[in-house]
Design an enzyme around this catalytic site. Sequence first.
Site, PDB file in Angstrom:
ATOM      1  N   GLU A  96      73.157   4.773  32.207  1.00  0.00           N
ATOM      2  CA  GLU A  96      74.476   5.230  31.755  1.00  0.00           C
ATOM      3  C   GLU A  96      74.584   5.181  30.240  1.00  0.00           C
ATOM      4  O   GLU A  96      73.986   4.335  29.583  1.00  0.00           O
ATOM      5  CB  GLU A  96      75.572   4.313  32.314  1.00  0.00           C
ATOM      6  CG  GLU A  96      75.776   4.392  33.790  1.00  0.00           C
ATOM      7  CD  GLU A  96      76.887   3.446  34.237  1.00  0.00           C
ATOM      8  OE1 GLU A  96      77.601   2.910  33.368  1.00  0.00           O
ATOM      9  OE2 GLU A  96      77.025   3.249  35.446  1.00  0.00           O
ATOM     10  N   CYS A 109      77.719   4.485  23.073  1.00  0.00           N
ATOM     11  CA  CYS A 109      77.339   3.224  23.709  1.00  0.00           C
ATOM     12  C   CYS A 109      76.121   3.522  24.584  1.00  0.00           C
ATOM     13  O   CYS A 109      76.204   4.342  25.502  1.00  0.00           O
ATOM     14  CB  CYS A 109      78.482   2.672  24.545  1.00  0.00           C
ATOM     15  SG  CYS A 109      78.080   1.122  25.391  1.00  0.00           S
ATOM     16  N   CYS A 116      69.741  -4.773  34.976  1.00  0.00           N
ATOM     17  CA  CYS A 116      69.864  -5.976  34.154  1.00  0.00           C
ATOM     18  C   CYS A 116      69.512  -7.207  34.983  1.00  0.00           C
ATOM     19  O   CYS A 116      69.856  -7.287  36.157  1.00  0.00           O
ATOM     20  CB  CYS A 116      71.290  -6.096  33.619  1.00  0.00           C
ATOM     21  SG  CYS A 116      71.533  -7.480  32.479  1.00  0.00           S
ATOM     22  N   CYS A 120      75.390 -11.641  35.416  1.00  0.00           N
ATOM     23  CA  CYS A 120      76.792 -11.999  35.149  1.00  0.00           C
ATOM     24  C   CYS A 120      77.656 -11.561  36.335  1.00  0.00           C
ATOM     25  O   CYS A 120      77.583 -10.410  36.776  1.00  0.00           O
ATOM     26  CB  CYS A 120      77.275 -11.343  33.866  1.00  0.00           C
ATOM     27  SG  CYS A 120      76.331 -11.853  32.407  1.00  0.00           S
ATOM     28  N   CYS A 123      80.016  -8.302  36.231  1.00  0.00           N
ATOM     29  CA  CYS A 123      79.483  -7.082  35.636  1.00  0.00           C
ATOM     30  C   CYS A 123      78.754  -6.241  36.672  1.00  0.00           C
ATOM     31  O   CYS A 123      77.903  -6.749  37.416  1.00  0.00           O
ATOM     32  CB  CYS A 123      78.540  -7.434  34.487  1.00  0.00           C
ATOM     33  SG  CYS A 123      77.835  -5.997  33.653  1.00  0.00           S
ATOM     34  N   SER A 195      74.799  -6.012  21.315  1.00  0.00           N
ATOM     35  CA  SER A 195      75.544  -6.990  22.107  1.00  0.00           C
ATOM     36  C   SER A 195      74.603  -7.785  23.007  1.00  0.00           C
ATOM     37  O   SER A 195      73.843  -7.210  23.783  1.00  0.00           O
ATOM     38  CB  SER A 195      76.601  -6.278  22.968  1.00  0.00           C
ATOM     39  OG  SER A 195      77.287  -7.202  23.777  1.00  0.00           O
ATOM     40  N   LEU A 219      80.695 -13.977  25.172  1.00  0.00           N
ATOM     41  CA  LEU A 219      80.933 -15.414  25.367  1.00  0.00           C
ATOM     42  C   LEU A 219      81.675 -15.660  26.677  1.00  0.00           C
ATOM     43  O   LEU A 219      81.216 -16.410  27.533  1.00  0.00           O
ATOM     44  CB  LEU A 219      81.716 -15.968  24.180  1.00  0.00           C
ATOM     45  CG  LEU A 219      81.754 -17.483  24.033  1.00  0.00           C
ATOM     46  CD1 LEU A 219      80.356 -18.057  23.848  1.00  0.00           C
ATOM     47  CD2 LEU A 219      82.639 -17.874  22.850  1.00  0.00           C
ATOM     48  N   ASN A 294      87.391  -4.946  33.822  1.00  0.00           N
ATOM     49  CA  ASN A 294      87.470  -3.847  34.784  1.00  0.00           C
ATOM     50  C   ASN A 294      87.134  -4.366  36.178  1.00  0.00           C
ATOM     51  O   ASN A 294      86.165  -5.099  36.355  1.00  0.00           O
ATOM     52  CB  ASN A 294      86.484  -2.737  34.409  1.00  0.00           C
ATOM     53  CG  ASN A 294      86.919  -1.972  33.180  1.00  0.00           C
ATOM     54  OD1 ASN A 294      87.752  -1.086  33.241  1.00  0.00           O
ATOM     55  ND2 ASN A 294      86.340  -2.333  32.045  1.00  0.00           N
ATOM     56  N   CYS A 337      80.466  -0.813  31.974  1.00  0.00           N
ATOM     57  CA  CYS A 337      79.007  -0.808  32.139  1.00  0.00           C
ATOM     58  C   CYS A 337      78.596  -0.929  33.600  1.00  0.00           C
ATOM     59  O   CYS A 337      79.018  -1.838  34.303  1.00  0.00           O
ATOM     60  CB  CYS A 337      78.390  -1.967  31.350  1.00  0.00           C
ATOM     61  SG  CYS A 337      78.640  -1.832  29.586  1.00  0.00           S
TER      62      CYS A 337
END
Length: 368
Positions: A96, A109, A116, A120, A123, A195, A219, A294, A337
């Site tokens: 994306e 972006c 990944c 997290c 996410c 990031s 963070l 989100n 994301c």
Amino acid sequence: MANDSVKRYLPDMDIGELEEFLTGIGQKKYRAKQIFSWIAKGAVDFDEMTDLSLQLREELKLLACISCLNIRKKLESAIDGTVKYLFELDDGNVIESVLMEYNHGYTACVSSQVGCKMGCSFCASTISGFRRNLTAGEILEQILAMQRDHGIKVSNVVVMGIGEPFDNYDNVIKFLRLANSHHGLNVGYRHMTVSTCGLVPGILRFADEGFQANLAISLHAPNDRIRAKLMPVGRKYRIDKIIGASKIYTEKTNRRIMFEYALIEGVNDSLENAAELAFLLKGLLCLVNLIPINPVKGTSYRQSRRTRTEEFAALLREKGIETTVRRELGSDINAACGQLRHREISSGKPADPVWGTETGQRRGKCGQ
């Protein structure tokens, strides 16, 4: 005739590497700058490179390629014009990218990995798993494709899409240098942001690169207890180590660090959490960017109430911490994301074969 599987992917190369490639096939060095500039202009076919001889163009078609991704899906927000792209790479993987318009121009972006590993819990990028690293050229081509499709010039770049940039460190740094080249996109380092979710060794390496790019750190918690629940990486790198590395970064680069903080109702959004965060960041050259989270299918997390977000921000400012609340962009097109990729994969459509390696090597027809 050259084998398609070993064609050289030229967007991966800087000018020096292009010179070496071209002299290796009996061409003059100066051709490298011409080809590099054509790639930066968004050329997808060697026939577009009209200042190259027909003979050279035909030879390059056999030995190399300059495009490896196609637009698989494109969504444009009716609210703010944000455009989200789902790109398909030539090995079948999907990634994306997002194009956002601000008063100062267009920001791209981009993703740095296919999937990944960081895990997290809030996410969508991590849900469908990790496939492989992107090469420097594959990261660059996301910008080139968006510029070509939308007819605009990108002035700011954030490596904040799918993936952890410092888990693909060498390719990301090479991408930044390619994008900065005055023969190419000519994007200033101060207009680039990387990031990270807090990989301390990467932060320290980044501080020594010698350019003044911006650093953002996800963070999302004021203490290790909350952070470890939200982000598995928090179990490896404690917040005090992240703050220590951040101080080194600001001292070496004189650049302000942005701390990203996604507000989750009942998890990290109490005023006590705000006070704790303010104490943690006191005296550090930084900005806190509060993010209305989100919703992600499969999680129970809810976005903090607007009033709580305003109270949280006000307390931080009162304590002397510069704070912004991120403007929600593309909320009607799942611009966060990983959401579009996850939805595409969940739909059962063919995507993301487990090809490639973590070193960024490619397995498609364009590239080795």
